[in-house]
Design a protein around this motif. Structure first.
Motif, mmCIF file in Angstrom:
data_model
loop_
_atom_site.group_PDB
_atom_site.id
_atom_site.type_symbol
_atom_site.label_atom_id
_atom_site.label_comp_id
_atom_site.label_asym_id
_atom_site.label_seq_id
_atom_site.Cartn_x
_atom_site.Cartn_y
_atom_site.Cartn_z
ATOM 1 N N VAL A 86 -1.296 -0.115 21.766
ATOM 2 C CA VAL A 86 -0.345 0.991 21.723
ATOM 3 C C VAL A 86 0.870 0.571 20.897
ATOM 4 O O VAL A 86 1.443 -0.493 21.112
ATOM 5 C CB VAL A 86 0.099 1.402 23.143
ATOM 6 C CG1 VAL A 86 1.084 2.551 23.091
ATOM 7 C CG2 VAL A 86 -1.108 1.773 23.985
ATOM 8 N N LEU A 87 1.233 1.418 19.929
ATOM 9 C CA LEU A 87 2.414 1.204 19.096
ATOM 10 C C LEU A 87 3.423 2.305 19.389
ATOM 11 O O LEU A 87 3.045 3.467 19.563
ATOM 12 C CB LEU A 87 2.044 1.242 17.611
ATOM 13 C CG LEU A 87 1.086 0.171 17.118
ATOM 14 C CD1 LEU A 87 0.606 0.505 15.716
ATOM 15 C CD2 LEU A 87 1.748 -1.178 17.128
ATOM 16 N N GLU A 88 4.697 1.946 19.421
ATOM 17 C CA GLU A 88 5.764 2.910 19.651
ATOM 18 C C GLU A 88 6.644 2.979 18.414
ATOM 19 O O GLU A 88 7.000 1.943 17.841
ATOM 20 C CB GLU A 88 6.607 2.503 20.855
ATOM 21 C CG GLU A 88 5.834 2.455 22.150
ATOM 22 C CD GLU A 88 6.620 1.843 23.293
ATOM 23 O OE1 GLU A 88 7.717 1.302 23.044
ATOM 24 O OE2 GLU A 88 6.125 1.896 24.424
ATOM 25 N N ALA A 146 -1.311 -4.562 13.452
ATOM 26 C CA ALA A 146 -0.338 -5.377 12.720
ATOM 27 C C ALA A 146 -0.029 -4.769 11.352
ATOM 28 O O ALA A 146 1.119 -4.803 10.895
ATOM 29 C CB ALA A 146 -0.857 -6.796 12.556
ATOM 30 N N ALA A 147 -1.035 -4.185 10.699
ATOM 31 C CA ALA A 147 -0.813 -3.559 9.395
ATOM 32 C C ALA A 147 0.089 -2.331 9.527
ATOM 33 O O ALA A 147 0.962 -2.105 8.680
ATOM 34 C CB ALA A 147 -2.144 -3.165 8.766
ATOM 35 N N ILE A 148 -0.092 -1.554 10.589
ATOM 36 C CA ILE A 148 0.763 -0.385 10.810
ATOM 37 C C ILE A 148 2.188 -0.842 11.139
ATOM 38 O O ILE A 148 3.160 -0.303 10.618
ATOM 39 C CB ILE A 148 0.185 0.510 11.922
ATOM 40 C CG1 ILE A 148 -1.115 1.148 11.448
ATOM 41 C CG2 ILE A 148 1.187 1.592 12.335
ATOM 42 C CD1 ILE A 148 -1.854 1.913 12.514
ATOM 43 N N ARG A 149 2.329 -1.855 11.974
ATOM 44 C CA ARG A 149 3.653 -2.362 12.357
ATOM 45 C C ARG A 149 4.396 -2.910 11.150
ATOM 46 O O ARG A 149 5.611 -2.827 11.055
ATOM 47 C CB ARG A 149 3.502 -3.444 13.419
ATOM 48 C CG ARG A 149 4.815 -3.974 13.957
ATOM 49 C CD ARG A 149 4.552 -5.096 14.958
ATOM 50 N NE ARG A 149 5.749 -5.570 15.587
ATOM 51 C CZ ARG A 149 6.534 -6.512 15.082
ATOM 52 N NH1 ARG A 149 6.243 -7.064 13.913
ATOM 53 N NH2 ARG A 149 7.616 -6.908 15.736
ATOM 54 N N ARG A 150 3.662 -3.475 10.192
ATOM 55 C CA ARG A 150 4.264 -4.085 9.010
ATOM 56 C C ARG A 150 4.988 -3.075 8.107
ATOM 57 O O ARG A 150 5.837 -3.460 7.314
ATOM 58 C CB ARG A 150 3.179 -4.807 8.202
ATOM 59 C CG ARG A 150 3.663 -6.050 7.531
ATOM 60 C CD ARG A 150 2.541 -6.855 6.883
ATOM 61 N NE ARG A 150 1.635 -7.419 7.864
ATOM 62 C CZ ARG A 150 0.312 -7.233 7.855
ATOM 63 N NH1 ARG A 150 -0.266 -6.534 6.914
ATOM 64 N NH2 ARG A 150 -0.438 -7.774 8.784
ATOM 65 N N ARG A 152 7.223 -0.877 8.985
ATOM 66 C CA ARG A 152 8.631 -0.862 9.369
ATOM 67 C C ARG A 152 8.769 -1.656 10.669
ATOM 68 O O ARG A 152 8.774 -1.087 11.758
ATOM 69 C CB ARG A 152 9.110 0.575 9.557
ATOM 70 C CG ARG A 152 10.533 0.747 10.020
ATOM 71 C CD ARG A 152 11.571 0.474 8.977
ATOM 72 N NE ARG A 152 11.724 1.629 8.103
ATOM 73 C CZ ARG A 152 12.678 1.695 7.204
ATOM 74 N NH1 ARG A 152 13.543 0.722 7.073
ATOM 75 N NH2 ARG A 152 12.765 2.731 6.414
ATOM 76 N N PRO A 153 8.870 -3.004 10.590
ATOM 77 C CA PRO A 153 9.051 -3.791 11.810
ATOM 78 C C PRO A 153 10.396 -3.458 12.466
ATOM 79 O O PRO A 153 11.329 -3.047 11.777
ATOM 80 C CB PRO A 153 9.019 -5.242 11.335
ATOM 81 C CG PRO A 153 8.757 -5.214 9.893
ATOM 82 C CD PRO A 153 8.793 -3.812 9.413
ATOM 83 N N PRO A 154 10.517 -3.633 13.764
ATOM 84 C CA PRO A 154 11.774 -3.293 14.424
ATOM 85 C C PRO A 154 12.909 -4.193 13.950
ATOM 86 O O PRO A 154 12.737 -5.398 13.804
ATOM 87 C CB PRO A 154 11.476 -3.513 15.905
ATOM 88 C CG PRO A 154 10.207 -4.237 15.976
ATOM 89 C CD PRO A 154 9.500 -4.080 14.691
ATOM 90 N N GLU A 155 14.051 -3.578 13.699
ATOM 91 C CA GLU A 155 15.190 -4.365 13.241
ATOM 92 C C GLU A 155 16.076 -4.706 14.440
ATOM 93 O O GLU A 155 16.079 -3.994 15.436
ATOM 94 C CB GLU A 155 15.934 -3.611 12.135
ATOM 95 C CG GLU A 155 16.345 -2.208 12.477
ATOM 96 C CD GLU A 155 17.773 -2.148 12.978
ATOM 97 O OE1 GLU A 155 18.505 -3.138 12.849
ATOM 98 O OE2 GLU A 155 18.144 -1.108 13.513
ATOM 99 N N ILE A 162 8.700 0.216 14.131
ATOM 100 C CA ILE A 162 7.429 0.328 14.855
ATOM 101 C C ILE A 162 7.228 -0.952 15.646
ATOM 102 O O ILE A 162 7.247 -2.046 15.083
ATOM 103 C CB ILE A 162 6.256 0.545 13.876
ATOM 104 C CG1 ILE A 162 6.480 1.804 13.044
ATOM 105 C CG2 ILE A 162 4.945 0.645 14.634
ATOM 106 C CD1 ILE A 162 5.462 1.982 11.941
ATOM 107 N N ARG A 163 7.022 -0.818 16.942
ATOM 108 C CA ARG A 163 6.845 -1.980 17.808
ATOM 109 C C ARG A 163 5.604 -1.802 18.678
ATOM 110 O O ARG A 163 5.133 -0.691 18.872
ATOM 111 C CB ARG A 163 8.066 -2.191 18.693
ATOM 112 C CG ARG A 163 8.195 -1.122 19.753
ATOM 113 C CD ARG A 163 9.365 -1.316 20.653
ATOM 114 N NE ARG A 163 10.538 -0.845 19.948
ATOM 115 C CZ ARG A 163 11.760 -1.173 20.267
ATOM 116 N NH1 ARG A 163 11.982 -1.953 21.293
ATOM 117 N NH2 ARG A 163 12.773 -0.706 19.590
ATOM 118 N N TYR A 164 5.097 -2.930 19.180
ATOM 119 C CA TYR A 164 4.019 -2.876 20.152
ATOM 120 C C TYR A 164 4.592 -2.385 21.476
ATOM 121 O O TYR A 164 5.760 -2.619 21.785
ATOM 122 C CB TYR A 164 3.388 -4.250 20.353
ATOM 123 C CG TYR A 164 2.745 -4.831 19.128
ATOM 124 C CD1 TYR A 164 1.647 -4.227 18.544
ATOM 125 C CD2 TYR A 164 3.232 -6.000 18.557
ATOM 126 C CE1 TYR A 164 1.057 -4.754 17.420
ATOM 127 C CE2 TYR A 164 2.643 -6.537 17.428
ATOM 128 C CZ TYR A 164 1.556 -5.911 16.872
ATOM 129 O OH TYR A 164 0.978 -6.437 15.754
#
Length: 179
Positions: A86-88, A146-150, A152-155, A162-164
């Protein structure tokens, strides 16, 4: 000694495991998956339990034994129950939607980001900000997440990105005015 490699792998009802010519195949209610295994180990399947055996008793073979045991256990779990990641998405105006066999994500760029899902991974979206990825291959599912999160990783300042699900973001204090 590899403690993980010595543990037996229980095979649930409705799941079959076959090993032939260095290739293991798991078939269950969610589908089937195959993987070749390292020649330093062998697999024995008896009475609903599979055991991974190192052919030579050296450090590398024991390490490979633990790895192969984990991979086979993940295959059995995947074809029986499946895996979910799950990604948020967090941020003002950030959202996502399913379009065809892919996902379109708006995450603050001047253009929407299109991501085509690989074969074997399915997605569903809740409330435009929660992406649920499902599949039987744990490795492929993790790479996809991981590709989707990459994108826009959380700042660390506002936590946008995008975070787990359940991931803790270490926050930093921003600038403070000096007067």
């Amino acid at each position: 000694m590899s403690r993980v490699g010595k543990k037996p792998i229980p095979i649930p009802d409705g799941t079959t495991l076959t090993f032939k010519d260095g290739v293991i195949m798991a078939t269950g209610r969610n589908g089937s998956i195959a993987r070749s295994i390292h020649p330093a180990v062998d697999l024995q399947i008896k009475q609903g339990v599979a055991n991974v055996i190192a052919l030579v008793d050296d450090r590398k073979s024991r390490a490979v034994q633990g790895l192969i045991r984990s991979l086979v256990a993940n295959m059995v779990t995947g074809v029986d129950k499946g895996f979910e990641r799950v990604l948020e998405i967090e941020g003002v105006g950030y959202r996502s939607e399913l379009k065809g066999s892919g996902i379109v994500i708006n995450i603050g760029y001047s253009h929407p980001v299109h991501f085509d899902l690989p074969e074997g991974v399915s997605a569903s979206i809740d409330k435009n900000t929660i992406i649920r990825l499902r599949g039987i291959d744990k490795e492929l599912l993790g790479k996809t997440a991981a590709a989707i999160r990459r994108f826009r990783p959380p700042e660390p300042y506002k936590g946008k990105g995008i975070r787990y699900s359940g991931e803790k973001i270490r926050r930093k204090a921003g600038k403070t005015g000096t007067k």
